[in-house]
Design a protein around this motif. Structure first.
Motif, PDB file in Angstrom:
ATOM      1  N   THR A 163       0.806  -1.231   0.000  1.00 49.27           N
ATOM      2  CA  THR A 163       0.000   0.000   0.000  1.00 49.27           C
ATOM      3  C   THR A 163       0.838   1.282   0.000  1.00 49.27           C
ATOM      4  OG1 THR A 163      -1.857  -1.118   1.065  1.00 49.27           O
ATOM      5  CG2 THR A 163      -1.786   1.273   1.259  1.00 49.27           C
ATOM      6  N   PRO A 164       1.930   1.393   0.792  1.00 45.29           N
ATOM      7  CA  PRO A 164       2.701   2.651   0.756  1.00 45.29           C
ATOM      8  C   PRO A 164       3.245   3.003  -0.622  1.00 45.29           C
ATOM      9  CG  PRO A 164       3.278   1.380   2.699  1.00 45.29           C
ATOM     10  CD  PRO A 164       2.430   0.486   1.850  1.00 45.29           C
ATOM     11  N   ILE A 165       3.520   1.987  -1.463  1.00 44.89           N
ATOM     12  CA  ILE A 165       4.010   2.238  -2.821  1.00 44.89           C
ATOM     13  C   ILE A 165       2.842   2.367  -3.787  1.00 44.89           C
ATOM     14  CG2 ILE A 165       5.435   1.370  -4.717  1.00 44.89           C
ATOM     15  CD1 ILE A 165       7.086   2.116  -2.296  1.00 44.89           C
ATOM     16  N   LEU A 166       1.960   1.357  -3.787  1.00 44.39           N
ATOM     17  CA  LEU A 166       0.886   1.297  -4.780  1.00 44.39           C
ATOM     18  C   LEU A 166      -0.153   2.396  -4.599  1.00 44.39           C
ATOM     19  CD1 LEU A 166       0.330  -2.565  -4.872  1.00 44.39           C
ATOM     20  CD2 LEU A 166       1.521  -1.158  -6.561  1.00 44.39           C
ATOM     21  N   VAL A 167      -0.381   2.814  -3.360  1.00 46.15           N
ATOM     22  CA  VAL A 167      -1.349   3.881  -3.091  1.00 46.15           C
ATOM     23  C   VAL A 167      -0.622   5.185  -2.758  1.00 46.15           C
ATOM     24  CG1 VAL A 167      -3.240   4.649  -1.606  1.00 46.15           C
ATOM     25  CG2 VAL A 167      -3.108   2.254  -2.309  1.00 46.15           C
ATOM     26  N   GLY A 168       0.314   5.117  -1.792  1.00 50.31           N
ATOM     27  CA  GLY A 168       0.988   6.328  -1.337  1.00 50.31           C
ATOM     28  C   GLY A 168       1.791   7.004  -2.431  1.00 50.31           C
ATOM     29  N   VAL A 169       2.782   6.295  -2.989  1.00 50.37           N
ATOM     30  CA  VAL A 169       3.647   6.898  -4.015  1.00 50.37           C
ATOM     31  C   VAL A 169       2.858   7.158  -5.296  1.00 50.37           C
ATOM     32  CG1 VAL A 169       5.627   6.499  -5.521  1.00 50.37           C
ATOM     33  CG2 VAL A 169       5.781   5.945  -3.088  1.00 50.37           C
ATOM     34  N   ALA A 170       2.057   6.184  -5.724  1.00 42.54           N
ATOM     35  CA  ALA A 170       1.319   6.341  -6.985  1.00 42.54           C
ATOM     36  C   ALA A 170       0.374   7.538  -6.932  1.00 42.54           C
ATOM     37  CB  ALA A 170       0.543   5.065  -7.298  1.00 42.54           C
ATOM     38  N   THR A 171      -0.356   7.689  -5.831  1.00 40.25           N
ATOM     39  CA  THR A 171      -1.270   8.821  -5.697  1.00 40.25           C
ATOM     40  C   THR A 171      -0.498  10.130  -5.612  1.00 40.25           C
ATOM     41  OG1 THR A 171      -2.855   7.426  -4.530  1.00 40.25           O
ATOM     42  CG2 THR A 171      -3.146   9.797  -4.324  1.00 40.25           C
ATOM     43  N   GLY A 172       0.601  10.119  -4.852  1.00 41.53           N
ATOM     44  CA  GLY A 172       1.397  11.329  -4.718  1.00 41.53           C
ATOM     45  C   GLY A 172       2.013  11.780  -6.024  1.00 41.53           C
ATOM     46  N   LEU A 173       2.555  10.838  -6.815  1.00 37.58           N
ATOM     47  CA  LEU A 173       3.204  11.193  -8.072  1.00 37.58           C
ATOM     48  C   LEU A 173       2.197  11.628  -9.129  1.00 37.58           C
ATOM     49  CD1 LEU A 173       5.975   8.450  -8.500  1.00 37.58           C
ATOM     50  CD2 LEU A 173       6.275  10.846  -7.856  1.00 37.58           C
ATOM     51  N   ALA A 174       0.972  11.139  -9.042  1.00 38.42           N
ATOM     52  CA  ALA A 174      -0.030  11.486 -10.054  1.00 38.42           C
ATOM     53  C   ALA A 174      -0.323  12.979 -10.059  1.00 38.42           C
ATOM     54  CB  ALA A 174      -1.317  10.693  -9.806  1.00 38.42           C
ATOM     55  N   SER A 508       1.740   7.322   9.252  1.00 42.56           N
ATOM     56  CA  SER A 508       1.593   6.391   8.127  1.00 42.56           C
ATOM     57  C   SER A 508       2.629   6.693   7.057  1.00 42.56           C
ATOM     58  CB  SER A 508       0.184   6.522   7.531  1.00 42.56           C
ATOM     59  OG  SER A 508       0.088   5.889   6.279  1.00 42.56           O
ATOM     60  N   ASN A 509       3.335   5.660   6.622  1.00 41.91           N
ATOM     61  CA  ASN A 509       4.235   5.798   5.482  1.00 41.91           C
ATOM     62  C   ASN A 509       3.438   6.122   4.226  1.00 41.91           C
ATOM     63  OD1 ASN A 509       6.493   5.704   3.848  1.00 41.91           O
ATOM     64  ND2 ASN A 509       6.706   3.498   3.885  1.00 41.91           N
ATOM     65  N   THR A 510       2.259   5.542   4.102  1.00 43.85           N
ATOM     66  CA  THR A 510       1.404   5.802   2.941  1.00 43.85           C
ATOM     67  C   THR A 510       1.066   7.283   2.833  1.00 43.85           C
ATOM     68  OG1 THR A 510       0.443   3.584   3.079  1.00 43.85           O
ATOM     69  CG2 THR A 510      -0.785   5.231   1.836  1.00 43.85           C
ATOM     70  N   ILE A 511       0.640   7.900   3.947  1.00 45.27           N
ATOM     71  CA  ILE A 511       0.293   9.322   3.928  1.00 45.27           C
ATOM     72  C   ILE A 511       1.519  10.176   3.649  1.00 45.27           C
ATOM     73  CG2 ILE A 511      -0.651  11.230   5.276  1.00 45.27           C
ATOM     74  CD1 ILE A 511      -2.699   9.130   4.465  1.00 45.27           C
ATOM     75  N   SER A 512       2.656   9.823   4.246  1.00 45.82           N
ATOM     76  CA  SER A 512       3.888  10.561   3.987  1.00 45.82           C
ATOM     77  C   SER A 512       4.239  10.523   2.504  1.00 45.82           C
ATOM     78  CB  SER A 512       5.038   9.976   4.813  1.00 45.82           C
ATOM     79  OG  SER A 512       6.252  10.651   4.551  1.00 45.82           O
ATOM     80  N   ASN A 513       4.110   9.356   1.882  1.00 42.90           N
ATOM     81  CA  ASN A 513       4.400   9.240   0.445  1.00 42.90           C
ATOM     82  C   ASN A 513       3.415  10.049  -0.396  1.00 42.90           C
ATOM     83  OD1 ASN A 513       6.549   7.562   0.996  1.00 42.90           O
ATOM     84  ND2 ASN A 513       5.446   5.672   0.555  1.00 42.90           N
ATOM     85  N   MET A 514       2.151  10.059   0.027  1.00 43.03           N
ATOM     86  CA  MET A 514       1.168  10.881  -0.692  1.00 43.03           C
ATOM     87  C   MET A 514       1.550  12.360  -0.644  1.00 43.03           C
ATOM     88  SD  MET A 514      -2.578   9.399   0.329  1.00 43.03           S
ATOM     89  CE  MET A 514      -3.156   7.777  -0.198  1.00 43.03           C
ATOM     90  N   MET A 515       1.969  12.819   0.526  1.00 46.29           N
ATOM     91  CA  MET A 515       2.288  14.236   0.714  1.00 46.29           C
ATOM     92  C   MET A 515       3.536  14.651  -0.052  1.00 46.29           C
ATOM     93  SD  MET A 515       1.452  15.337   4.654  1.00 46.29           S
ATOM     94  CE  MET A 515       2.597  14.163   5.420  1.00 46.29           C
ATOM     95  N   PHE A 516       4.565  13.805  -0.049  1.00 44.24           N
ATOM     96  CA  PHE A 516       5.884  14.272  -0.447  1.00 44.24           C
ATOM     97  C   PHE A 516       6.452  13.651  -1.730  1.00 44.24           C
ATOM     98  CE2 PHE A 516       6.252  14.989   4.292  1.00 44.24           C
ATOM     99  CZ  PHE A 516       6.166  16.373   4.201  1.00 44.24           C
ATOM    100  N   SER A 517       5.839  12.607  -2.286  1.00 45.99           N
ATOM    101  CA  SER A 517       6.469  11.918  -3.429  1.00 45.99           C
ATOM    102  C   SER A 517       6.676  12.843  -4.617  1.00 45.99           C
ATOM    103  CB  SER A 517       5.630  10.706  -3.847  1.00 45.99           C
ATOM    104  OG  SER A 517       5.764   9.667  -2.917  1.00 45.99           O
ATOM    105  N   LEU A 518       5.645  13.617  -4.989  1.00 48.67           N
ATOM    106  CA  LEU A 518       5.792  14.511  -6.136  1.00 48.67           C
ATOM    107  C   LEU A 518       6.806  15.605  -5.845  1.00 48.67           C
ATOM    108  CD1 LEU A 518       4.903  15.161  -8.983  1.00 48.67           C
ATOM    109  CD2 LEU A 518       3.019  16.524  -8.041  1.00 48.67           C
ATOM    110  N   PHE A 519       6.777  16.135  -4.636  1.00 51.76           N
ATOM    111  CA  PHE A 519       7.776  17.137  -4.238  1.00 51.76           C
ATOM    112  C   PHE A 519       9.186  16.559  -4.351  1.00 51.76           C
ATOM    113  CE2 PHE A 519      10.508  18.776  -0.840  1.00 51.76           C
ATOM    114  CZ  PHE A 519      10.539  20.130  -1.162  1.00 51.76           C
ATOM    115  N   GLN A 520       9.394  15.345  -3.843  1.00 51.07           N
ATOM    116  CA  GLN A 520      10.709  14.701  -3.912  1.00 51.07           C
ATOM    117  C   GLN A 520      11.123  14.471  -5.363  1.00 51.07           C
ATOM    118  OE1 GLN A 520      12.680  13.909  -1.289  1.00 51.07           O
ATOM    119  NE2 GLN A 520      11.479  13.234   0.461  1.00 51.07           N
TER     120      GLN A 520
END
Length: 598
Positions: A163-174, A508-520
């Protein structure tokens, strides 16, 4: 308002948590109300978020708090049930047959079994399973909680079947577009191929860092909670610790590369158990009986063998503090009536066979795996789809855009309650004892409620602060932007820290990835680095942040009756967090420099 002032203000909620919990060592039930007021005040008067939005975010936080309390209740209920039914005595005997050494036991239960549960369910569930099991085996409560939280690092990036990758990162990068479109910009055919490559990089970083976690775990246990407060006694089992580390991380990396982000932690934990438990039973790399290590408890092997007590240590003050920690931890558990109050009834219970004793935990593991697999379908419907179908949606709270969905049957708390009911039936526990187990669980859950009903609302206000009249980005993004301005081209060194802070605050790692993946990702492009490596560092740091997440700490402590000891726990797990994000940052900086040179 200048950027540096805004950055410092966005840091204030996190700094207040650190000040009250870590430095002043206040219990969370006293610290978190103040931290909530700090965060809400900033949202209202600096970010100028409307009062109804702050109230809506706070209400959502309260709902999440009650969901966490339900999980705590279920975990305590299961521990109290297997204790009152006598099963925990059989489980203790099973582990003594493998090895009576606490260093070996904590690696098997916390590291391997915990990784398997994390891969199955995620969201803090391993601590709710492994911590009470360790206490039931005779571990003092404080080292049990610290151990359960330390392993909330390596397996977390692939928790809850990815979930942290498939939902967190994917949603954040979108962002405002699609993940497929972003993947095409860096040469991938699809988002799936990009996420699989990302999972491989995340797993490699975790493998390099996390293989040493079992060794660090036992060294911290013997240093902070052992009779001689010795790092060396933990390091003495380094062959077994590294063997157990590799038994999990090698299949973990292989599964990430070949199968993607769904199963690395689940498969790594399960394969590791299949390798390490038979090996330990045969004595492979396990200390012999003359070198068994245990805590300082009445009649333990260290005291009986005449080895020195903490009072005779060089640093007598610290030794006495450590001993006091253990005594206080045990006394709180006694007051909570989770384990110690059930000892007499356990002794009176009929003997329980090994299979029957383990059955409640097999039910927990089986149900968590069965209900979390997206590929497992019956008539086109997954078990997760069916369970999630029972839901209460709260839309537009207070006329705002804030919403939340409650899925009670999908909660791990329901799994724990089902396992407890099964144990009541299988172990033939008298009704009065089983009612007492429910009473114990309810009492301890209520003790944790004060801290959680301020912690999760603070988190929701913090991450929902972007809708204000000031026009500022939400507090987490302002914080990350401030660090990026300071770091410049050395950003890879700090990328894991941002992910870790995000997870520590959001829980949550998932929420952190949602917040910051696109920024990173965008920072990676800006400094000329491979952006996928920067996002991988975000995901790794986000996993490490779970070790110091306040509501994870509160929940794990409450499960074994350590409400009010949160500062003692975070002061220990902070060492692991610093180790993880520092080494990840150094590896990331080296990788980025190497790929640029190439």
């Amino acid at each position: 308002m200048t950027g540096i002032v805004l950055f410092l203000l966005s840091l204030l909620p996190i700094a207040s948590v650190a000040w009250f919990l870590v430095i002043l060592r206040w219990p969370a039930r006293q610290a978190m109300p103040i931290c909530y007021l700090v965060c809400a005040g900033l949202a209202l008067f600096v970010w100028r978020v409307p009062l109804e939005n702050v109230a809506a975010s706070s209400f959502k936080g309260l709902v999440i708090a009650f969901e966490l309390l339900y999980i705590i209740f279920g975990a305590i209920l299961l521990l109290a049930t297997v204790t009152r039914g006598g099963a925990i005595r059989t489980i203790r005997r099973c582990f003594r047959d493998i090895s009576p050494d606490r260093r070996v036991q904590v690696i098997i239960i916390a590291w391997l079994f915990g990784s398997f549960i994390e891969g199955s369910a995620g969201f803090g569930t391993p601590a709710a399973v492994a911590v009470p099991l360790l206490v039931g085996l005779g571990f003092p409560a404080l080292p049990a909680v610290v151990s359960g939280l330390i392993i909330q690092s390596t397996p977390v990036s692939f928790g809850a079947v990815g979930t942290p990758i498939l939902v967190g990162v994917a949603t954040g990068l979108a962002g405002d577009g699609t993940t497929d479109a972003l993947a095409a910009t860096i040469g991938f055919e699809s988002s799936r191929s990009m996420l699989t490559e990302l999972a491989t990089r995340v797993a490699i970083l975790h493998g390099l860092i996390g293989t040493a976690i079992p060794l660090l775990l036992v060294m911290m246990m013997t240093r902070y909670f052992g009779p001689r407060k010795s790092w060396a006694e933990g390091f003495a089992v380094w062959p077994f610790a590294l063997f157990a580390g590799l038994a999990m991380t090698i299949p973990y990396v292989a599964v990430a590369k070949w199968l993607g982000p769904e199963f690395p932690s689940l498969a790594g934990g399960l394969i590791g158990l299949a390798i390490v438990v038979p090996a330990a039973r045969r004595g492979f790399l396990v200390p012999d009986r003359s070198q068994v290590w245990d805590f300082e408890l009445p009649g333990d092997s260290l005291i009986d063998s005449g080895k020195s007590r903490p009072a005779a240590a060089a640093d007598e003050t610290e030794a006495n503090e450590i001993s006091a920690d253990i005594v206080a931890a045990d006394s709180v558990v006694t007051e909570a009536a989770v384990t110690a109050s059930a000892v007499t009834e356990e002794d009176e219970a009929e003997s329980v066979g090994a299979v029957s004793a383990w059955m409640p935990y097999l039910i927990v593991g089986g149900l968590l795996v069965l209900t979390r697999q997206p590929w497992l379908r019956f008539g086109g419907v997954t078990p997760a789809d069916w369970l999630r179908g029972f839901r209460w949606s709260i839309e537009g709270i207070g006329g705002t855009s804030v919403s939340h969905v409650i899925q009670p049957l999908y909660s791990p708390g329901t799994v724990f309650v089902i396992a407890s009911l099964a144990a009541w039936f299988l172990h033939r526990i008298p009704a009065d004892r089983y009612v007492a187990a429910w009473r114990d669980a309810g009492r301890t859950m209520l003790a944790a409620s004060v801290a959680l009903i301020f912690t999760t609302p603070m988190v929701q206000v913090f991450i929902g602060s972007g809708d204000g009249g000031s026009g500022f980005d939400k507090m987490p993004i302002v914080l990350a932007q401030g660090v990026e301005r300071l770091a410049g081209s050395a950003w890879p060194l700090f990328a894991p820290l941002i992910g870790g802070i995000g997870a520590a605050v959001a829980g949550s790692n998932t929420i952190s990835n949602m917040m910051f993946s696109l920024f990173q990702f965008e920072v990676g492009v800006k400094i000329g680095a491979d952006p996928l490596w920067i996002v991988a560092l975000q995901a790794v740091g986000g996993a490490a942040g779970n070790t110091i997440c306040v509501h994870n700490v509160v929940a794990a402590a409450a499960v074994v009756g350590l409400v009010g000891r949160e500062s003692d726990i975070i002061r220990r797990t902070l060492l692991v967090f610093v180790y993880y994000v520092t080494l990840a940052g150094l590896l990331g900086l080296a990788i980025v420099q190497f790929t640029k040179a190439g």
